[in-house]
Design a protein around this motif. Structure first.
Motif, PDB file in Angstrom:
ATOM      1  N   GLY A   1       0.854  -1.180   0.000  1.00 59.54           N
ATOM      2  CA  GLY A   1       0.000   0.000   0.000  1.00 59.54           C
ATOM      3  C   GLY A   1       0.890   1.230   0.000  1.00 59.54           C
ATOM      4  O   GLY A   1       2.079   1.156   0.363  1.00 59.54           O
TER       5      GLY A   1
ATOM      6  N   ALA B   1      -2.735   9.383  -4.777  1.00 61.56           N
ATOM      7  CA  ALA B   1      -3.526   8.142  -4.719  1.00 61.56           C
ATOM      8  C   ALA B   1      -4.740   8.180  -5.650  1.00 61.56           C
ATOM      9  O   ALA B   1      -5.206   7.142  -6.110  1.00 61.56           O
ATOM     10  CB  ALA B   1      -3.982   7.884  -3.281  1.00 61.56           C
ATOM     11  N   TYR B   2      -5.237   9.390  -5.920  1.00 55.36           N
ATOM     12  CA  TYR B   2      -6.462   9.512  -6.727  1.00 55.36           C
ATOM     13  C   TYR B   2      -6.196  10.122  -8.103  1.00 55.36           C
ATOM     14  O   TYR B   2      -7.126  10.556  -8.778  1.00 55.36           O
ATOM     15  CB  TYR B   2      -7.503  10.356  -5.966  1.00 55.36           C
TER      16      TYR B   2
ATOM     17  N   LYS C   1      -7.160   2.119  -5.385  1.00 56.36           N
ATOM     18  CA  LYS C   1      -8.304   2.933  -5.800  1.00 56.36           C
ATOM     19  C   LYS C   1      -8.770   2.512  -7.192  1.00 56.36           C
ATOM     20  O   LYS C   1      -9.540   1.589  -7.307  1.00 56.36           O
ATOM     21  CB  LYS C   1      -7.940   4.424  -5.707  1.00 56.36           C
TER      22      LYS C   1
HETATM   23  C1  LIG Z   1      -4.519  10.368   0.007  1.00 57.46           C
HETATM   24  C2  LIG Z   1      -4.288   8.922   0.259  1.00 57.46           C
HETATM   25  N1  LIG Z   1      -3.040   8.468   0.248  1.00 57.46           N
HETATM   26  C3  LIG Z   1      -2.761   7.174   0.471  1.00 57.46           C
HETATM   27  C4  LIG Z   1      -3.758   6.283   0.734  1.00 57.46           C
HETATM   28  C5  LIG Z   1      -3.359   4.889   1.097  1.00 57.46           C
HETATM   29  O1  LIG Z   1      -3.641   3.984   0.150  1.00 57.46           O
HETATM   30  P1  LIG Z   1      -3.071   2.512   0.235  1.00 57.46           P
HETATM   31  O2  LIG Z   1      -2.230   2.366   1.453  1.00 57.46           O
HETATM   32  O3  LIG Z   1      -4.262   1.651   0.229  1.00 57.46           O
HETATM   33  O4  LIG Z   1      -2.243   2.395  -1.012  1.00 57.46           O
HETATM   34  C6  LIG Z   1      -5.084   6.694   0.762  1.00 57.46           C
HETATM   35  C7  LIG Z   1      -6.149   5.736   1.080  1.00 57.46           C
HETATM   36  O5  LIG Z   1      -7.251   6.035   1.391  1.00 57.46           O
HETATM   37  C8  LIG Z   1      -5.351   8.052   0.525  1.00 57.46           C
HETATM   38  O6  LIG Z   1      -6.593   8.517   0.582  1.00 57.46           O
END
Ligand SMILES: Cc1ncc(COP(=O)(O)O)c(C=O)c1O
Length: 368
Positions: free
Chosen positions: A89, A191-192, A222
């Motif tokens: 992640g 992330a988005y 995502k």
């Molecule tokens: C802005 C942002 N960064 C990072 C993440 C972390 O995502 P992940 O650890 O699932 O890759 C999220 C998850 O909601 C997020 O909203």
């Protein structure tokens, strides 16, 4: 007299533990989870097939360098795989960056409604998180620059930001970078990024490629729909790649996640379908909820922030309870200093229509 016992380092017990979005509604048969910005379309069927095939070899250690995955990401974005690190992640990578670049007494800046992992990762290192004000729920470059001191080591910027859904233009990000001393690491958390349909936006690739103090983090959780597998990646200058590789777990991502990640990255059509679904329903939700008289912060991501009045019976907490009783689970975002708002992830057509209908009933129940 208390018995001596091991003590965590200063800062650790100041962390308010991260509370993930709810996923159940007691007593409700059909639940729509719209609290964690997951994709309503699920992962690519090719990613699921690759995951299942990899499941036949659970006895093998994964490739600790995730070489094939980094190559697949490199091909998709035109990047040198040597400048990519994968993580469990992007959370993993955010923690690793904090661990590598922050020490006791340092400061790391984030915006006041910024993603919660930034202060958590900062406090975990003994450094001090500095929250700076936003303007209209959007990061304010001048406020960030004004907060920089000689103790600042990292600036974390979610672009787009969660939970507000707002983003800075590339010009603004460049202005932020120009204003930072060269020893300060700018972490662009994109992330988005895949959802953004604004042509003044850039996730950070160009800035990383042309500077020594910028990192861009991305996720498979995502648009790729692989949140359960925990997979993220970062693109960074080689000296930062080197530092992070020294401290990350040698097998920090697992084999089935690598296999699924490669297939997901290559399934461009699935990504496009997910993006189109989001574009359509993000606009629809923003408009329909706005028509009900609730303020919605314009979002470029896969969720919207809905603001509620403080009137008794009409608050965000009241709305949360009302929607949950109907199986519609949104995110209460008081932990993000937004006690009067709920965050709604774009869902399936069915879920989106149910939320708007339920909000209408909620507001009708308690006239203003
Ligand atoms: C802005 C942002 N960064 C990072 C993440 C972390 O995502 P992940 O650890 O699932 O890759 C999220 C998850 O909601 C997020 O909203």
């Amino acid at each position: 007299m208390s018995v001596p016992r091991p003590k965590p380092r200063p800062g650790v017990l100041d962390i308010a533990p991260y509370v993930p979005g709810k996923s159940s509604a007691p007593g409700v048969a059909k639940v729509f989870k719209l609290s964690s910005n997951e994709t309503p379309l699920g992962p690519s069927p090719k990613a699921i097939a690759a995951y299942q095939a990899a499941g036949a070899h659970l006895e093998d250690y994964p490739d600790g360098a995730a070489s094939e995955l980094r190559e697949a990401i490199g091909r998709a974005f035109g990047l040198d795989p040597e400048r990519i690190v994968c993580g469990a992640g992007s959370d993993d990578l955010l923690h690793l960056l904090a661990q590598a670049y922050l020490s006791d007494g340092d400061e790391a800046i984030h915006t006041v409604h910024g993603f919660l992992i930034y202060p958590i990762a900062t406090l975990g290192t003994g450094a001090r998180p500095i929250a700076v004000p936003e303007t209209d729920y959007t990061a304010n470059v001048d406020a960030i620059l004004a907060a920089v001191t000689n103790k600042t080591k990292i600036v974390f910027l979610a672009n787009p930001n969660n939970p507000t859904g707002t983003a800075l233009s590339f010009d603004e990000v460049r202005r932020l970078h120009r204003g930072l001393p060269p020893h300060v690491l700018l972490v662009l958390d994109a992330a988005y990024a895949e959802y953004v349909r604004r042509n003044d936006y850039e996730a950070g690739i160009e800035l990383v490629a042309t500077s020594e103090n910028v990192v861009m983090c991305r996720t498979f959780s995502k648009i790729h729909g692989l949140a359960a597998l925990r997979l993220g990646w970062m693109f960074a200058p080689t000296h930062i790649v080197d530092a992070v590789n020294r401290i990350r777990g040698p097998f920090n991502i697992n084999g089935p996640a690598i296999a699924a990640g490669i297939a997901a990255m290559e399934d461009v059509e699935h990504q496009e379908r997910s993006r189109e679904h989001n574009t359509r329903w993000l606009a629809w939700l923003t408009e329909e909820i706005g028509k009900l008289g609730l303020k919605v912060t314009p979002s470029v991501a896969n969720f919207v922030l809905i603001h509620f009045p403080e009137t008794k019976g009409r608050t965000a907490k009241d709305a949360d309870a009302f929607l949950t009783a109907r199986g519609l689970i949104l995110r209460y975002v008081a932990a993000y200093k937004l006690p009067n708002a709920l965050r709604l992830s774009v869902g399936t057509e069915e879920a989106n229509r149910l939320v708007v209908a339920a909000l209408k009933d909620f507001l009708a129940k308690t006239p203003a």
